[in-house]
Design a protein around this motif. Sequence first.
Motif, PDB file in Angstrom:
ATOM      1  N   UNK A 152       0.858  -1.193   0.000  1.00 32.21           N
ATOM      2  CA  UNK A 152       0.000   0.000   0.000  1.00 32.21           C
ATOM      3  C   UNK A 152       0.891   1.238   0.000  1.00 32.21           C
ATOM      4  N   UNK A 153       0.430   2.273  -0.714  1.00 33.53           N
ATOM      5  CA  UNK A 153       1.175   3.535  -0.786  1.00 33.53           C
ATOM      6  C   UNK A 153       0.489   4.558   0.107  1.00 33.53           C
ATOM      7  N   UNK A 154       1.234   5.130   1.037  1.00 31.71           N
ATOM      8  CA  UNK A 154       0.717   6.268   1.791  1.00 31.71           C
ATOM      9  C   UNK A 154       1.286   7.516   1.143  1.00 31.71           C
ATOM     10  N   UNK A 155       0.410   8.274   0.468  1.00 29.11           N
ATOM     11  CA  UNK A 155       0.861   9.422  -0.325  1.00 29.11           C
ATOM     12  C   UNK A 155       0.845  10.696   0.499  1.00 29.11           C
ATOM     13  N   UNK A 156       1.964  11.430   0.474  1.00 27.56           N
ATOM     14  CA  UNK A 156       2.056  12.736   1.141  1.00 27.56           C
ATOM     15  C   UNK A 156       2.280  13.807   0.071  1.00 27.56           C
ATOM     16  N   UNK A 157       1.232  14.553  -0.273  1.00 22.82           N
ATOM     17  CA  UNK A 157       1.407  15.636  -1.246  1.00 22.82           C
ATOM     18  C   UNK A 157       2.266  16.725  -0.604  1.00 22.82           C
ATOM     19  N   UNK A 158       3.169  17.314  -1.395  1.00 21.38           N
ATOM     20  CA  UNK A 158       4.096  18.309  -0.857  1.00 21.38           C
ATOM     21  C   UNK A 158       3.776  19.685  -1.449  1.00 21.38           C
ATOM     22  N   UNK A 159       3.903  20.712  -0.611  1.00 21.19           N
ATOM     23  CA  UNK A 159       3.503  22.060  -1.048  1.00 21.19           C
ATOM     24  C   UNK A 159       4.586  22.793  -1.832  1.00 21.19           C
ATOM     25  N   UNK A 160       5.503  22.081  -2.485  1.00 25.28           N
ATOM     26  CA  UNK A 160       6.469  22.786  -3.310  1.00 25.28           C
ATOM     27  C   UNK A 160       5.808  23.142  -4.637  1.00 25.28           C
ATOM     28  N   UNK A 161       6.453  24.039  -5.359  1.00 26.50           N
ATOM     29  CA  UNK A 161       5.943  24.409  -6.672  1.00 26.50           C
ATOM     30  C   UNK A 161       5.454  25.834  -6.703  1.00 26.50           C
ATOM     31  N   UNK A 162       4.930  26.241  -7.840  1.00 25.06           N
ATOM     32  CA  UNK A 162       4.445  27.611  -8.035  1.00 25.06           C
ATOM     33  C   UNK A 162       3.303  27.545  -9.033  1.00 25.06           C
ATOM     34  N   UNK A 163       2.633  28.655  -9.257  1.00 29.27           N
ATOM     35  CA  UNK A 163       1.495  28.650 -10.168  1.00 29.27           C
ATOM     36  C   UNK A 163       0.447  27.664  -9.666  1.00 29.27           C
ATOM     37  N   UNK A 164      -0.077  26.818 -10.540  1.00 28.55           N
ATOM     38  CA  UNK A 164      -1.166  25.923 -10.131  1.00 28.55           C
ATOM     39  C   UNK A 164      -0.748  24.879  -9.101  1.00 28.55           C
ATOM     40  N   UNK A 165       0.541  24.651  -8.929  1.00 28.81           N
ATOM     41  CA  UNK A 165       0.929  23.644  -7.928  1.00 28.81           C
ATOM     42  C   UNK A 165       1.313  24.258  -6.588  1.00 28.81           C
ATOM     43  N   UNK A 166       1.296  25.578  -6.495  1.00 24.50           N
ATOM     44  CA  UNK A 166       1.622  26.230  -5.223  1.00 24.50           C
ATOM     45  C   UNK A 166       0.666  25.743  -4.134  1.00 24.50           C
ATOM     46  N   UNK A 167       1.221  25.362  -2.994  1.00 29.61           N
ATOM     47  CA  UNK A 167       0.378  24.967  -1.873  1.00 29.61           C
ATOM     48  C   UNK A 167       0.074  23.484  -1.814  1.00 29.61           C
TER      49      UNK A 167
END
Lengths: 207, 207, 207, 207, 207, 207, 207, 207
Positions: A152-167
Amino acid sequence: ARTGIAEAVFCLHKSAQDLHPIIRFNIENSTPVLLTRLSQQQWLALPLELQNALDYDECSETAIINGSQKLSTKNDVCIVSAGTSDQAVAMEAKRTLAFNGYQAPIFADLGVAGLWRLMEKIDELRQYKIIIALAGMEGALFSVLAGLVRAPIIAVPISVGYGVSAGGNTALGSALASCSPGILTVNIDNGFGAANAAIKILNQFSE
Amino acid sequence: ARTGIAEAVFCLHKSAQDLHPIIRFNIENSTPVLLTRLSQQQWLALPLELQNALDYDECSETAIINGSQKLSTKNDVCIVSAGTSDQAVAMEAKRTLAFNGYQAPIFADLGVAGLWRLMEKIDELRQYKIIIALAGMEGALFSVLAGLVRAPIIAVPISVGYGVSAGGNTALGSALASCSPGILTVNIDNGFGAANAAIKILNQFSE
Amino acid sequence: ARTGIAEAVFCLHKSAQDLHPIIRFNIENSTPVLLTRLSQQQWLALPLELQNALDYDECSETAIINGSQKLSTKNDVCIVSAGTSDQAVAMEAKRTLAFNGYQAPIFADLGVAGLWRLMEKIDELRQYKIIIALAGMEGALFSVLAGLVRAPIIAVPISVGYGVSAGGNTALGSALASCSPGILTVNIDNGFGAANAAIKILNQFSE
Amino acid sequence: ARTGIAEAVFCLHKSAQDLHPIIRFNIENSTPVLLTRLSQQQWLALPLELQNALDYDECSETAIINGSQKLSTKNDVCIVSAGTSDQAVAMEAKRTLAFNGYQAPIFADLGVAGLWRLMEKIDELRQYKIIIALAGMEGALFSVLAGLVRAPIIAVPISVGYGVSAGGNTALGSALASCSPGILTVNIDNGFGAANAAIKILNQFSE
Amino acid sequence: ARTGIAEAVFCLHKSAQDLHPIIRFNIENSTPVLLTRLSQQQWLALPLELQNALDYDECSETAIINGSQKLSTKNDVCIVSAGTSDQAVAMEAKRTLAFNGYQAPIFADLGVAGLWRLMEKIDELRQYKIIIALAGMEGALFSVLAGLVRAPIIAVPISVGYGVSAGGNTALGSALASCSPGILTVNIDNGFGAANAAIKILNQFSE
Amino acid sequence: ARTGIAEAVFCLHKSAQDLHPIIRFNIENSTPVLLTRLSQQQWLALPLELQNALDYDECSETAIINGSQKLSTKNDVCIVSAGTSDQAVAMEAKRTLAFNGYQAPIFADLGVAGLWRLMEKIDELRQYKIIIALAGMEGALFSVLAGLVRAPIIAVPISVGYGVSAGGNTALGSALASCSPGILTVNIDNGFGAANAAIKILNQFSE
Amino acid sequence: ARTGIAEAVFCLHKSAQDLHPIIRFNIENSTPVLLTRLSQQQWLALPLELQNALDYDECSETAIINGSQKLSTKNDVCIVSAGTSDQAVAMEAKRTLAFNGYQAPIFADLGVAGLWRLMEKIDELRQYKIIIALAGMEGALFSVLAGLVRAPIIAVPISVGYGVSAGGNTALGSALASCSPGILTVNIDNGFGAANAAIKILNQFSE
Amino acid sequence: ARTGIAEAVFCLHKSAQDLHPIIRFNIENSTPVLLTRLSQQQWLALPLELQNALDYDECSETAIINGSQKLSTKNDVCIVSAGTSDQAVAMEAKRTLAFNGYQAPIFADLGVAGLWRLMEKIDELRQYKIIIALAGMEGALFSVLAGLVRAPIIAVPISVGYGVSAGGNTALGSALASCSPGILTVNIDNGFGAANAAIKILNQFSE
Ligand SMILES: Nc1ncnc2c1ncn2[C@@H]1O[C@H](COP(=O)(O)O)[C@@H](O)[C@H]1O
Ligand SMILES: Nc1ncnc2c1ncn2[C@@H]1O[C@H](COP(=O)(O)O)[C@@H](O)[C@H]1O
Ligand SMILES: Nc1ncnc2c1ncn2[C@@H]1O[C@H](COP(=O)(O)O)[C@@H](O)[C@H]1O
Ligand SMILES: Nc1ncnc2c1ncn2[C@@H]1O[C@H](COP(=O)(O)O)[C@@H](O)[C@H]1O
Ligand SMILES: [Mg+2]
Ligand SMILES: [Mg+2]
Ligand SMILES: [Mg+2]
Ligand SMILES: [Mg+2]
Ligand SMILES: [Mg+2]
Ligand SMILES: [Mg+2]
Ligand SMILES: [Mg+2]
Ligand SMILES: [Mg+2]
């Protein structure tokens, strides 16, 4: 305790006045406690004697009081990150696992833009019972990984990025909407939560 | 297969032309297949002979081809739902688990507005290794449950409700932002995904 | 006045030039006034004589001019908070109530992750006519509390948290979408508004 | 019961199979029950004998089983609506109040585009202890009313409108962000919740 | 020029290098130019000689080069603001109008929480051909005003507030969704745009 | 014409009255025209003679008037889709390309959940100058593909899915935020736009 | 490499510790590398010897290690920007193109508010095979340009502006929803991505 | 009346019971009334005699009772639309203007994808005092037009389109964020509101 998880203190919005008594009390009582989101600035504001009593890690902003238990090393869980920018959260997960008695290696920089790097490691990754995966930007790593392993994969989204991926919301959406079954998601940047969920699973099945 | 999960077909956007050959092919080859999001209308549009070859459940909109394996009954996993409106998704999870060999009882109507109903069942719930929890509206059930049991909680936000809870985003937010550690989240209404994640965990730890 | 609520000045976007004359005028006229969102920085920028004339509380960022009326102590209203991070808003509510003549105790740290702490206090909470509840993250406290007491709940979503709970919108959604009837909501972090609504209710029913 | 609110069944996502046994059971046990969001279509699908046993109101989509208690007529609460389109929700509030023993007149069509209509009624409105206000579109009525009366305002944002006001979020924002203190908000279109909150207040202060 | 509007420079994202030549060039050519969003910091970074050549207003962050034309004083347009926090944007509108030759008085602090203050001024406001109205928080002022006067209302939503009104989107929604006809909206905090639209109208009808 | 793209009519919001004259005029003038978003219902409402004059494709909802030019077959462009649900948009792209003289094969069902299917085709895909890729749900295909080939990827997010992926915004975010460089994005479900962009590129470089 | 794009390092979230070894390693190995989002502050924190080894551009926050290849000057690609505020991203695109061997002139300040300025340049712009266009605020430039030239437009929405255009989402929406066919979009402020896509196209068609 | 605008009834959410008495009353009293958003279905449900008494227009869904005043034809205002899909809203504006005594021609299909069509008409458009402009998709027409004429532009965003432009929010954002000064915006699809604002302006300046 009722839930099998050792005590943790979330320091994000806590002032010096809030933190002093909690830390002193636990040191004096020899209670193992994990402090998360303790910024370097908050840590430096503590009296030197308290600073020294904490096992503080600046990258993950975690501190451990009365830690030091022996670590289980049975390939229970590993941590896979897409890029260098995911390091702080990867460390938060690793330290939370260690505090609860589970060792977990970090496999860094396996983002899908360089798929061959992931493929070179895939057999090694397949040895682990649970995989905590971290990715920012578009979070494609979650889907690719879940399609390649039995864990099983426990996914942790990370707040790096800019534009639409910011946050981190784009990566969060990718984890939740993935077409690969068996992905479980926690809040953006929540390495602590991912580790705790893994610990709950391991505790349930280890006896 | 590579991931230990039996094959499934997602029927939501598929036309009759898409579905016929898939179904016929699998029946003829005696391959076990799970069909999800197969609406009653889609099912009724199938030739009678195909309809009869499917074990179809209208509530969960699932159909099973060549199912019928023996079910493990070891208190591996149970399903807890907050209200009657969560029944369809609860059944999707239950049927997916059964198709993969795991029996899972449903504990319905344990929403926190009537906390005593949950407390009456809590000792029974504590017997299970993994809990799949479903809740719409504000999703407070996830946090309360995770604070009371040792089992990891797989939270399924449900799209019931109106106003700010229409579509399930408020319940999704509650699952992700919960202050109780050990909650893992899947997409809104994704009973199938919750079940698959549980199956991956059980497969990993059962040998 | 027309509405039974004493005068308040909202200082969030006000410059020193805006604040000086308002404060001086009210001191000179012996008018009771409540200043909210007066940051420590704004307060320190006032001439020393004005600073001293204000009853300033740094935690809640409120100041009272010509306050000091006797407090009603009839168990009219209490304040329940989920965690330490809700303290500033809890104090804003408490000070607004006191300024209008109502005493209100704060019951802190009763979040649902540790349900037993809430249950230990529940009989005491049941003594109050109105409950102001504060919670950030996923805001599950509102629903649990509303299902346990006869009092109307005035819910104040708090902007603590990170990822999906950053800014308080998840807690706000939980308050509005709650499946427990009798919850009334105010803006995120609006301890002032929650207190004013309680005061309006108490004024209406107290004669 | 524990909360002083009579039982209610939310029918929005319930099938005929879900509803039959609940209705029959309560009729047979002479329990007073309120059914909300029971569409005319759902009602017509009931067996005639059940249809007749229900006091059904098509405008508000509510049905009452074993209702008929005497109504308190002490100017406790009134309902103010901005436009004709708010009628269904106004009726839901009125019927919920009546089911719990409180009579509440509806003052319709007092939107602020025609401020003089509101001003003509303002003295009459001032007689009530609590005001439930309904408005869609931009919801300016909440602020204007709260600035004119001593009563607490329970604001119900309505999902009428199009463009930016479609779905009721603009009116919801206006209720929460109002510069007039003393406004309390419930979910969009939640006449039932507004009435229940009023009932909780009235119950607390009526003995 | 082609549109009848005098030249303006938007300084928000401009560096010192960007600004120097523009300013110097226009001073030397005696061209009248309006600079908007020129922060005090940007202004102070200019060489003293350029600072002195500018008619700079720190509240509205505007500067005028070669301004000084005679102002029309025919009750063409006035500016109404809901609260003290709207002052900066009100001044931006007033200065833009003055730069184009139109005098416009500001009526401050007429928010609907204190409706009587608005009603006291309403006859005076009715003298103006066009009204620019500014309001943050819930923006109820726009609807009330538009229902009381014959003038078209140019609504400027203001980004003051916190929680759901932070950033000005709630006030923007109220302006657009208003049930009072005849409201025209510009971008949040866009006093410059509101003034320009008024100028275009006045130019079209003044000959 | 000025832009090298043949004329197209977007039929989504057009009534029968709007469509008749356009179609008849172009048939009579032997102008090649592409009609997009022409639903089967709209098509069936046309007089039989017009129906017959159109080369109509129900899957992609496109019709071609006076088409039939020879197709270039130089491996210019191919279309890769993640799942069966992307077929309608894939066909819209293919038909638009054909109408402009470019043949484009569709490689279906290459989503990353089954990475090996993509890897089996990757050498064939590498033959094409431009790749149009379609994916719904989490859109991970875009990143994986862009990391494996030299061709620019034109990503078309698809509105299939439910919960957080409903409407296509998650896939759109993934295309835009991808960590693999060289991805170009068009609107959700815009097979027509993707094809036109490819045509513009091919036209620019083909002479 | 596999994709024909030279290596790039994204420095946005990288600490000094992360950057030192990467930079030193590449200098020593004479590998050409492009660093993006390297703030002046990050650059100044490098040891002087590393600073000097980098060809750093402060406006675009890019640095090039071992760059200096000859530039192709065949009117392959140009960059068009709407306003002065787009300069930093324009430079990021230009430097990325140069690093990969393509020269690209910048045509600045051609926003549609002054349409005649665009029209004066249009014939010159028509000489280029590909146009990278940058615009913030409402992004109308993308549609106008795409309707006037044969070249494909790579649209880069810019995060300048305030109110509804803050963050660049309005310009992004305009690029995606444009009624002019042939527009391809990249993430907000992603000059790097736009350049890479252009390079992939040029590489594909240049042999 | 107080605002100089003739009475209008908004029929969107009104039932037959709501409409009958309003219509009959106004017919009998010879009051001129405008009905908006009266669907063909609502109109057909009226008794034949009422149907006949209404001047009904199916395209704009408007009906006029006792209309027929003489129209002013002084080039006061015209309506410019970007595409055929904007016709219904254009007609709503035209009928509202006519009902209030102002004639307004519609210039259709002038979207910027075909800039030359707009340029061919621009001198004719320059004759009008006020321009109402309608555009869906990306709404670039507003900016281009406002940069070319002296008239104030009243922008009506239209809800045509799909993907990111579905619902009209992209066009709304473009109108508000435009870099061309002098644009005034009304709600999405609000032809009625645009017309009323124009009428208010014309009324103010016509005596
Ligand atoms: N990094 C973290 N993210 C989310 N929750 C946390 C984190 N660290 C600690 N917690 C939880 O926060 C709660 C402690 O909050 P507090 O009492 O404010 O210290 C416990 O329920 C912890 O499980
Ligand atoms: N913390 C607060 N949150 C919201 N509104 C407030 C707050 N404090 C004061 N107000 C209101 O703000 C108004 C005073 O604004 P001002 O005239 O700008 O000082 C009054 O209507 C107060 O009731
Ligand atoms: N400005 C940028 N925006 C987006 N992606 C970038 C940027 N600069 C470099 N990259 C990508 O980021 C990846 C390198 O990330 P890292 O390994 O963290 O340096 C490569 O895939 C680059 O193509
Ligand atoms: N199409 C429309 N869009 C927005 N408001 C409208 C429209 N038609 C009428 N109205 C307004 O709606 C109000 C009448 O609402 P009602 O009393 O419900 O008929 C008046 O204030 C009208 O100005
Ligand atoms: Mg990443
Ligand atoms: Mg529920
Ligand atoms: Mg909390
Ligand atoms: Mg209303
Ligand atoms: Mg205001
Ligand atoms: Mg897909
Ligand atoms: Mg721009
Ligand atoms: Mg259009």
